[in-house]
Design a protein around this motif. Structure first.
Motif, mmCIF file in Angstrom:
data_model
loop_
_atom_site.group_PDB
_atom_site.id
_atom_site.type_symbol
_atom_site.label_atom_id
_atom_site.label_comp_id
_atom_site.label_asym_id
_atom_site.label_seq_id
_atom_site.Cartn_x
_atom_site.Cartn_y
_atom_site.Cartn_z
ATOM 1 N N UNK A 272 29.435 34.482 31.485
ATOM 2 C CA UNK A 272 28.077 35.006 30.448
ATOM 3 C C UNK A 272 27.701 33.813 29.543
ATOM 4 N N UNK A 273 26.467 33.711 29.309
ATOM 5 C CA UNK A 273 25.728 32.710 28.473
ATOM 6 C C UNK A 273 26.811 32.888 26.924
ATOM 7 N N UNK A 274 27.318 33.970 26.514
ATOM 8 C CA UNK A 274 27.896 34.228 25.396
ATOM 9 C C UNK A 274 29.181 33.663 25.296
ATOM 10 N N UNK A 275 29.945 33.786 26.481
ATOM 11 C CA UNK A 275 31.250 33.261 26.426
ATOM 12 C C UNK A 275 31.313 31.685 26.813
ATOM 13 N N UNK B 290 32.099 26.405 24.420
ATOM 14 C CA UNK B 290 31.370 24.925 24.127
ATOM 15 C C UNK B 290 31.707 24.611 22.476
ATOM 16 N N UNK B 291 30.880 25.824 21.902
ATOM 17 C CA UNK B 291 31.346 25.611 20.621
ATOM 18 C C UNK B 291 32.706 25.350 19.896
ATOM 19 N N UNK C 211 23.667 27.530 20.811
ATOM 20 C CA UNK C 211 24.070 27.322 22.335
ATOM 21 C C UNK C 211 23.939 28.229 23.411
ATOM 22 N N UNK C 212 24.118 29.623 22.734
ATOM 23 C CA UNK C 212 23.591 30.527 23.789
ATOM 24 C C UNK C 212 22.191 30.735 23.959
ATOM 25 N N UNK D 137 17.871 29.680 27.886
ATOM 26 C CA UNK D 137 16.736 29.132 28.297
ATOM 27 C C UNK D 137 17.088 28.156 29.620
ATOM 28 N N UNK D 138 18.354 27.535 29.706
ATOM 29 C CA UNK D 138 18.767 26.737 30.972
ATOM 30 C C UNK D 138 18.779 27.704 32.226
ATOM 31 N N UNK D 139 19.181 28.884 31.897
ATOM 32 C CA UNK D 139 19.204 29.975 32.987
ATOM 33 C C UNK D 139 17.917 30.298 33.378
ATOM 34 N N UNK D 140 16.785 30.534 32.543
ATOM 35 C CA UNK D 140 15.744 30.807 32.746
ATOM 36 C C UNK D 140 14.888 29.597 33.760
#
Length: 191
Positions: A49-52, A57-58, A168-169, A174-177
């Motif tokens: 998931x983008x959150x994980x 990354x953080x 980053x999330x 945005x990267x996914x879109x």
């Protein structure tokens, strides 16, 4: 209104005939695409998931700028495992911070010296020679500088990590879109 025989264009693309201003060399952009963006897209496509991924990354970024030398990879592996985060994304974050780590190493130590009122770093030849004749004092001073720098880094990390994860999330969404076709396609078997 666009006719059916005109090719569609991205709204953010520069007008035809105008080259965008290139501030970053092509080789560096290609390295970033291959070593950072594509692995992140693969992780997103694999179900992370983008959150994980943002927290992974953080964590890597924050650990990547710590003022210790030689422990970054081990610390990232240990903490990513402990918190159930993505090892790959955490390592990407940590290792992409290497140039910034080198730049921030001395400021963390200097800030620790200033905040804890300890002896300053020996920056001239005479001071270095004096300390080299007293190895126990040198070891004590290095340990003290490192410890104080790690405390300063810990405060910075506690503030920066949640903020990094939040932004980053958003960037990953945005990267996914932007790369919807790559995300929705099934991963290749040879990857």
């Amino acid at each position: 209104m666009r006719s059916s025989n005109q090719p569609s264009r991205n709204a953010l693309a520069p007008p035809i005939g105008i080259q965008p201003l290139m501030l970053v060399p092509e080789s560096l952009r290609e390295t970033f695409r291959c070593k950072v963006l594509r692995p992140l897209l693969r992780l997103l496509r694999g179900g992370v998931t983008p959150r994980r991924l943002a927290w992974s990354l953080a964590l890597g970024i924050v650990i990547g700028i710590n003022p210790s030398v030689g422990l970054t990879t081990f610390i990232v592996i240990l903490l990513a495992w402990a918190f159930g985060l993505s090892q790959v994304a955490s390592q990407i974050g940590a290792h992409s911070m290497t140039p910034i780590h080198l730049v921030l190493f001395l400021p963390f130590i200097e800030l620790g010296v200033h905040l804890f009122h300890t002896r300053s770093l020996p920056l001239n030849r005479r001071q270095i020679e004096h300390l080299s004749r007293h190895p126990l004092r040198l070891l004590h001073n290095i340990w003290q500088w490192e410890w104080h720098a790690l405390i300063v880094w810990g405060v910075v990390a506690a503030i920066a990590m949640p903020l990094l994860a939040l932004y980053l999330r958003r960037a990953l969404v945005l990267l996914m879109r932007h790369n919807k076709a790559l995300i929705s396609s099934r991963p290749a078997l040879h990857e």
